[in-house]
Every structure is written in C-alpha cells, then in structure tokens.
Write an enzyme that holds these catalytic residues in place. Structure first.
Site, PDB file in Angstrom:
ATOM      1  N   ARG A   1       7.928  16.214  21.423  1.00 33.82           N
ATOM      2  CA  ARG A   1       9.341  16.423  21.861  1.00 33.82           C
ATOM      3  C   ARG A   1       9.824  17.795  22.244  1.00 33.82           C
ATOM      4  O   ARG A   1      10.393  17.991  23.064  1.00 33.82           O
ATOM      5  CB  ARG A   1      10.295  15.761  20.924  1.00 33.82           C
TER       6      ARG A   1
ATOM      7  N   LYS B   1      15.920  18.346  22.980  1.00 31.06           N
ATOM      8  CA  LYS B   1      16.609  19.198  21.826  1.00 31.06           C
ATOM      9  C   LYS B   1      16.804  20.296  22.076  1.00 31.06           C
ATOM     10  O   LYS B   1      16.036  21.202  21.777  1.00 31.06           O
ATOM     11  CB  LYS B   1      15.698  18.771  20.657  1.00 31.06           C
TER      12      LYS B   1
ATOM     13  N   GLU C   1      25.456   7.819  20.961  1.00 28.31           N
ATOM     14  CA  GLU C   1      24.881   8.176  19.653  1.00 28.31           C
ATOM     15  C   GLU C   1      25.987   9.247  18.903  1.00 28.31           C
ATOM     16  O   GLU C   1      27.106   9.509  19.330  1.00 28.31           O
ATOM     17  CB  GLU C   1      23.689   9.102  19.848  1.00 28.31           C
TER      18      GLU C   1
END
Length: 347
Positions: free
Chosen positions: A88, A191, A227
């Site tokens: 990620r 992220k 989210e």
C-alpha cells in the site's frame, strides 16, 4: 536518562495507555540518493534535518503506514500483514511520484524497529499493542512543483492503547455534508497526509459534539456512504457483511481481512455503493482499521437533516461485530491458528 526510562517503564500502566506518542529507544532509517536506496540505519534521535524547500513540506510528497505488533500468550511477538502495508505504501508512492520502497526492505526495517524496541511491546491481555509507523518523505529542495530526487524512509514505533476512548464499545458518529475528506480520482485511495489534514476541522467539530468520528458521504453527489475519517465503514444486515466501494476510499487492510473472515462466520459479503438511506436498515455497523480494529457504531446522527439513526437499540455490541473482532484479535495474538498466513513471528 537510561535509569529514568527504566523507572518509567516499571511504573507504566499498560492497560491505560492512550493512543498517542511515547518515546522509544530507536528508529530505523533509509535514504534514497542517486537513484537507489541505501542500507538501513539505526538512530536514537526523534528528529530529522530537513531543507526548508523539501518537497514534503511544500508539495505534500509524503506517505505513511500504520501496523501493529502483538505479544502473544506464548511470549512470541507477531506482526500483522506487514507485506500488505508495504504494497500500500508503494501505491501511495506512485500516486505522488515518490521512489517506491522495496517490500523486502520494508519488512526488514519493520522487524529491526520491533526488535530494537521490544521492551515497549505491551504484555498479553493488556489491551494495548506496539504501533508501527513507517514514513516516507521527499527531502530534496524544489521551488517549482516537481517531485524530489531524494527521499527518506523511517520506521518508528510507540506503544498504544485503543484509538477511540470507548474501546470496543458502541459509539456515535455524525454526518456533516459541508465537509469532504477526499475527491474522486484524487488521493483518497492512498495513505498520504493530505487526506487526514482535510478531515481535521470536521473531526474536531464532531469530537466537540460528543461523536467518535465523522461518517463521510461521497464527495460528488452526497448520496452514498464513503468512510469514517480514520477508518473504513461496514454494515451488517440479513446475514450479509456490506462495505462501500468508492473512488475516494482508502483500502483498509483490516477491512480486507474482515471480508475474508466474514465467510467463516456465516456471512455473505457485498462490496458495492451503499446508498445513504440504507443505513437505517443495518442491524449492526462499525468502523474498522488498524488503529481502531473494530469500533461498533451505536448511532448515526445526520446533523444537516436533524435525524438520528439508531443502530444499537440497547447500546450493546452486535453479535457479528463481536465475533469478527474476537476472531481477528485471536489471529493477531496467536490464540487461533493463522490459516491465512497473515502474521509473522519476529525473532
């Protein structure tokens, strides 16, 4: 100083740790220069020297990860799915044009940081864990909007308690349509710090109102659930685990794991757009992520419409949330066989 920390550690109440920063002994670093990554280095300093024109400071060239290490009943140290965190971070790096840190080197750095600081790993059944924060930043100077040609990768660790003060208890979240966390086709799926900076104002207002977090709707039409600020969302109804699909949601490694576990506890899985009006039909709902693990949602307040959606009628944790939470934690701590190969023992 060493004596001070020995005394401090002896008096530390592991079961009452906040989710915050506590100084540990060492961090691990690696520099990218002349088109290649160097060797891992160990540092006892909590600081980095940065050029005033570093791209991380001006153009947001940075990415980070979060994962945890756990001490099991058998005394062994386990870290959860660090290969997924490494991949990620590579995805985040591609999104903001940073040099990708190799997966194998990422895992080596995490192992080294854990072993160097293993006295800070909370004991089994304390409710706390060792939080691991890999960080990648652009360090070379640029005044024009261009990517850096030098980077610094760091792994530091700190012992933490539950992310939300309520721990594994139902909490309230709210909806505020005047704020977006991320945009479609933007950096919502990676992220990077900008995602979290964009959530600070709404998050502070939510906390002041007694809410654990903001539940964001899709930024384009405000019709679908996206989210929560620090975590993914899932709902359960009619024997089905339902979690949103969106172009602005960060793919949670915890959510990915729960999706796999759902089938083993008799739940079907649906990953799809979730219309906002569907929330009133959920029998259970929760936030999920590395920091929070699973935080059940008792109530969703729509602050714009003045409506309340009660998920937990009696304020208790739902059946499937509890089963999934206990099952995931059992794997992380080594209390249950890891048939998925998610955990790695650090030795």
């Amino acid at each position: 100083m060493r004596l001070y920390f020995m005394i401090y550690m002896e008096n530390l109440n592991w079961s009452e740790l906040p989710f915050g920063y506590l100084k540990t002994d060492y961090n691990v670093r690696c520099y990218y220069r002349d088109g290649k990554w160097g060797e891992l280095e160990v540092s006892s300093s909590e600081y980095v020297n940065l050029h005033i024109a570093a791209t991380c400071l001006h153009y947001g060239q940075e990415a980070f990860e979060g994962l945890k290490a756990f001490r099991g009943k058998d005394g062994k140290i386990r870290v959860f799915r660090m290969d997924e965190n490494a991949k990620r971070m590579q995805s985040s790096s591609r999104a903001v044009l940073m040099a990708e840190f190799p997966v194998e080197k990422f895992e080596e750095a995490v192992r080294k940081a854990i072993l160097l600081n293993q006295r800070f790993i909370p004991p089994y059944e304390s409710g706390s864990s060792l939080y691991i924060r890999p960080l990648l930043i652009g360090t070379s100077p640029q005044v024009g909007v261009k990517p850096a040609n030098e980077y610094l990768f760091i792994v530091f660790v700190t012992p933490v308690g539950p992310y939300f003060k309520t721990g594994f208890k139902p909490s309230k979240v709210c909806i505020m349509r005047g704020y977006d966390r991320a945009a479609p086709k933007g950096t919502g799926t990676v992220k990077v710090g900008g995602n979290y900076a964009a959530s600070l104002v709404a998050g502070k207002k939510a906390q002041e109102g007694g809410y654990a977090a903001v539940l964001y709707l899709d930024p384009k039409e405000k019709k679908y659930v996206d989210e929560c600020g620090p975590a993914n969302f899932f709902g359960i109804k009619n024997g089905t685990y339902i979690t949103p699909v969106s172009e602005s949601i960060l793919p949670s490694i915890t959510n990915k794991s729960l999706i796999q576990l759902a089938d083993t506890v008799g739940l079907k899985v649906e990953r799809r757009p979730v219309p906002f009006e569907e929330i009133e039909t959920f029998e259970e709902a929760a936030e999920c992520g590395t920091a929070a693990v699973i935080t059940p949602i008792s109530q969703i307040d729509d602050l714009d419409e003045g409506k309340q959606y009660i998920i937990s009628k009696d304020g208790s944790v739902g059946r499937y949330c509890e089963i999934l939470y206990n099952k995931l934690r059992a794997i992380q701590y080594g209390d249950e066989p890891d048939v998925y190969g998610w955990t790695k023992i650090i030795e």
